[in-house]
Motif scaffolding. Structure first.
Motif, mmCIF file in Angstrom:
data_model
loop_
_atom_site.group_PDB
_atom_site.id
_atom_site.type_symbol
_atom_site.label_atom_id
_atom_site.label_comp_id
_atom_site.label_asym_id
_atom_site.label_seq_id
_atom_site.Cartn_x
_atom_site.Cartn_y
_atom_site.Cartn_z
ATOM 1 N N LYS A 170 -23.711 -74.774 25.571
ATOM 2 C CA LYS A 170 -23.300 -76.171 25.480
ATOM 3 C C LYS A 170 -23.577 -76.905 26.784
ATOM 4 O O LYS A 170 -23.409 -76.346 27.872
ATOM 5 C CB LYS A 170 -21.811 -76.279 25.123
ATOM 6 C CG LYS A 170 -21.528 -75.858 23.679
ATOM 7 C CD LYS A 170 -20.198 -76.397 23.176
ATOM 8 C CE LYS A 170 -20.103 -76.215 21.668
ATOM 9 N NZ LYS A 170 -18.861 -76.789 21.118
ATOM 10 N N TYR A 171 -23.968 -78.143 26.662
ATOM 11 C CA TYR A 171 -24.247 -78.994 27.820
ATOM 12 C C TYR A 171 -22.994 -79.167 28.677
ATOM 13 O O TYR A 171 -23.071 -79.263 29.895
ATOM 14 C CB TYR A 171 -24.721 -80.355 27.308
ATOM 15 C CG TYR A 171 -25.255 -81.293 28.362
ATOM 16 C CD1 TYR A 171 -26.517 -81.094 28.916
ATOM 17 C CD2 TYR A 171 -24.520 -82.399 28.782
ATOM 18 C CE1 TYR A 171 -27.030 -81.972 29.865
ATOM 19 C CE2 TYR A 171 -25.027 -83.272 29.730
ATOM 20 C CZ TYR A 171 -26.272 -83.050 30.276
ATOM 21 O OH TYR A 171 -26.779 -83.919 31.213
ATOM 22 N N GLU A 172 -21.851 -79.166 28.002
ATOM 23 C CA GLU A 172 -20.578 -79.355 28.699
ATOM 24 C C GLU A 172 -20.228 -78.166 29.601
ATOM 25 O O GLU A 172 -19.434 -78.298 30.525
ATOM 26 C CB GLU A 172 -19.458 -79.586 27.679
ATOM 27 C CG GLU A 172 -19.592 -80.877 26.873
ATOM 28 C CD GLU A 172 -20.620 -80.828 25.742
ATOM 29 O OE1 GLU A 172 -20.950 -81.902 25.216
ATOM 30 O OE2 GLU A 172 -21.099 -79.721 25.387
ATOM 31 N N THR A 173 -20.801 -77.015 29.308
ATOM 32 C CA THR A 173 -20.591 -75.815 30.148
ATOM 33 C C THR A 173 -21.967 -75.245 30.509
ATOM 34 O O THR A 173 -22.206 -74.042 30.422
ATOM 35 C CB THR A 173 -19.747 -74.754 29.404
ATOM 36 O OG1 THR A 173 -20.288 -74.560 28.075
ATOM 37 C CG2 THR A 173 -18.301 -75.190 29.273
ATOM 38 N N LEU A 174 -22.867 -76.149 30.899
ATOM 39 C CA LEU A 174 -24.280 -75.804 31.075
ATOM 40 C C LEU A 174 -24.510 -74.673 32.072
ATOM 41 O O LEU A 174 -25.217 -73.702 31.764
ATOM 42 C CB LEU A 174 -25.046 -77.060 31.511
ATOM 43 C CG LEU A 174 -26.542 -76.894 31.808
ATOM 44 C CD1 LEU A 174 -27.298 -76.388 30.590
ATOM 45 C CD2 LEU A 174 -27.140 -78.226 32.276
ATOM 46 N N GLU A 175 -23.929 -74.783 33.258
ATOM 47 C CA GLU A 175 -24.265 -73.796 34.294
ATOM 48 C C GLU A 175 -23.800 -72.379 33.964
ATOM 49 O O GLU A 175 -24.605 -71.449 34.011
ATOM 50 C CB GLU A 175 -23.761 -74.283 35.655
ATOM 51 C CG GLU A 175 -24.639 -75.441 36.163
ATOM 52 C CD GLU A 175 -24.198 -76.004 37.502
ATOM 53 O OE1 GLU A 175 -23.573 -75.264 38.280
ATOM 54 O OE2 GLU A 175 -24.468 -77.188 37.753
ATOM 55 N N PRO A 176 -22.522 -72.162 33.570
ATOM 56 C CA PRO A 176 -22.141 -70.794 33.204
ATOM 57 C C PRO A 176 -22.883 -70.272 31.977
ATOM 58 O O PRO A 176 -23.242 -69.086 31.910
ATOM 59 C CB PRO A 176 -20.632 -70.880 32.945
ATOM 60 C CG PRO A 176 -20.310 -72.329 32.827
ATOM 61 C CD PRO A 176 -21.356 -73.063 33.589
ATOM 62 N N ASP A 177 -23.149 -71.149 31.009
ATOM 63 C CA ASP A 177 -23.860 -70.712 29.798
ATOM 64 C C ASP A 177 -25.307 -70.354 30.111
ATOM 65 O O ASP A 177 -25.850 -69.377 29.582
ATOM 66 C CB ASP A 177 -23.815 -71.795 28.719
ATOM 67 C CG ASP A 177 -22.419 -71.994 28.137
ATOM 68 O OD1 ASP A 177 -21.505 -71.231 28.520
ATOM 69 O OD2 ASP A 177 -22.242 -72.910 27.315
ATOM 70 N N ALA A 178 -25.954 -71.159 30.967
ATOM 71 C CA ALA A 178 -27.339 -70.871 31.364
ATOM 72 C C ALA A 178 -27.393 -69.537 32.116
ATOM 73 O O ALA A 178 -28.294 -68.714 31.881
ATOM 74 C CB ALA A 178 -27.886 -71.995 32.231
ATOM 75 N N HIS A 179 -26.425 -69.326 32.990
ATOM 76 C CA HIS A 179 -26.369 -68.066 33.739
ATOM 77 C C HIS A 179 -26.202 -66.895 32.780
ATOM 78 O O HIS A 179 -26.840 -65.844 32.947
ATOM 79 C CB HIS A 179 -25.219 -68.108 34.749
ATOM 80 C CG HIS A 179 -25.120 -66.868 35.591
ATOM 81 N ND1 HIS A 179 -26.058 -66.552 36.559
ATOM 82 C CD2 HIS A 179 -24.223 -65.838 35.584
ATOM 83 C CE1 HIS A 179 -25.727 -65.391 37.122
ATOM 84 N NE2 HIS A 179 -24.620 -64.941 36.544
ATOM 85 N N ALA A 180 -25.352 -67.074 31.768
ATOM 86 C CA ALA A 180 -25.127 -66.006 30.782
ATOM 87 C C ALA A 180 -26.416 -65.667 30.032
ATOM 88 O O ALA A 180 -26.731 -64.493 29.803
ATOM 89 C CB ALA A 180 -24.032 -66.417 29.800
#
Length: 307
Positions: free
Chosen positions: A233-243
């Motif tokens: 989700k864009y709203e949690t972009l950085e942790p999700d991208a890292h995951a």
């Protein structure tokens, strides 16, 4: 039919990242893993509840799915959901050393057709093989914030003359009473209300499909037909991208760029834009984007007046 229920990469005996994410000991799952796991369950349940007929996908439907054969990745890009940076990351990963820093790649180069392969480039057999075995991911965004972001970017920036000519002139001609000749010629002063009227007008989609910048995510990426392993989700972009990069086993090769935008479109900004849209058009627009709200578990915005 291109449809996949399996998720792990073939030919690997070791525990795959996806097994770690979705079949791991529930007690040991991190908060981020639980969030990603929960999103996929919500999506699957929403698909069961809200889609009746399962249709066959054609190669034309797969043009937004970018493939990285080297790392076994499929990413469905959604404009206005950090897709420029994801394309840059995939260019680094698939470039065999030509690129190392995503931000060194100019934004316009990231969008050049042919720089990255899409799933529609492959044969039916190759498509199915990749859908079965690659890590498939998608990033989504609150639908109306994405829509306001698309409007701001395409209709309020002086440099987007191609969009003004292609869409602005048509919108003004159809939805403005007594337009000035200059507006009809340039199409560079479309109001948000006129943009909304254009979207909900049935004639618009009868003439041609929506532009990808305001097309619904479920129409671009077919999440009820393609079994995405990760819904970011864009709203949690950085942790999700890292995951995602960790699951792909490439977190040491590339970092997802952090955003420096100071005027990012958020709920408060969307509320300001919708303030001047009548309840009649708000309701029509919500119905148009309803599936994206349902599939990706976004609540109806508090600022909407649909009664």
């Amino acid at each position: 039919m291109f449809f996949s229920k399996t998720s792990s990469r073939p030919g690997k005996s070791r525990r795959s990242p996806l097994q770690t994410l979705y079949k791991g000991d529930q007690l040991k799952l991190s908060a981020a893993q639980k969030s990603l796991q929960g999103r996929r369950k919500v999506l699957e349940q929403a698909c069961l509840s809200h889609t009746k007929k399962r249709r066959v996908l054609s190669p034309e439907d797969l043009k937004h799915l970018i493939v990285d054969d080297k790392h076994g990745l499929i990413y469905c890009y959604v404009p206005k959901v950090a897709c420029t940076n994801w394309k840059r990351v995939l260019m680094v990963l698939s470039s065999n050393g030509r690129y190392s820093d995503p931000l060194a790649i100019p934004a316009n180069e990231a969008h050049v057709a042919g720089n990255l392969r899409t799933l529609s480039d492959f044969s039916v057999t190759e498509i199915n093989q990749r859908l079965r075995s690659y890590l498939k991911f998608i990033f989504v965004r609150e639908p109306f914030e994405r829509l306001v972001s698309a409007y701001r970017n395409k209709f309020t920036r002086n440099y987007n003359t191609a969009f003004h000519k292609r869409y602005g002139t048509k919108i003004i001609r159809r939805h403005r009473a007594n337009p000035q000749p200059e507006a009809l010629e340039k199409g560079n002063d479309v109001s948000f209300r006129e943009f909304i009227q254009y979207l909900v007008d049935p004639q618009t989609q009868r003439e041609e499909p929506f532009n990808e910048h305001w097309e619904r995510v479920h129409s671009l990426c077919h999440p009820c037909l393609i079994h995405y392993d990760v819904v970011g989700k864009y709203e949690t972009l950085e942790p999700d991208a890292h995951a995602v990069l960790r699951l792909a086993g490439v977190e040491g090769k590339v970092q997802f760029p952090t955003s420096s935008k100071s005027t990012r479109t958020d709920g408060n900004m969307a509320a300001r834009f919708f303030k001047h849209i009548s309840p009649f058009y708000q309701k029509k627009l919500f119905n148009l984007y309803r599936m994206d709200f349902l599939l990706f578990n976004y609540t109806t915005p508090e600022y909407l007046r649909t009664r």
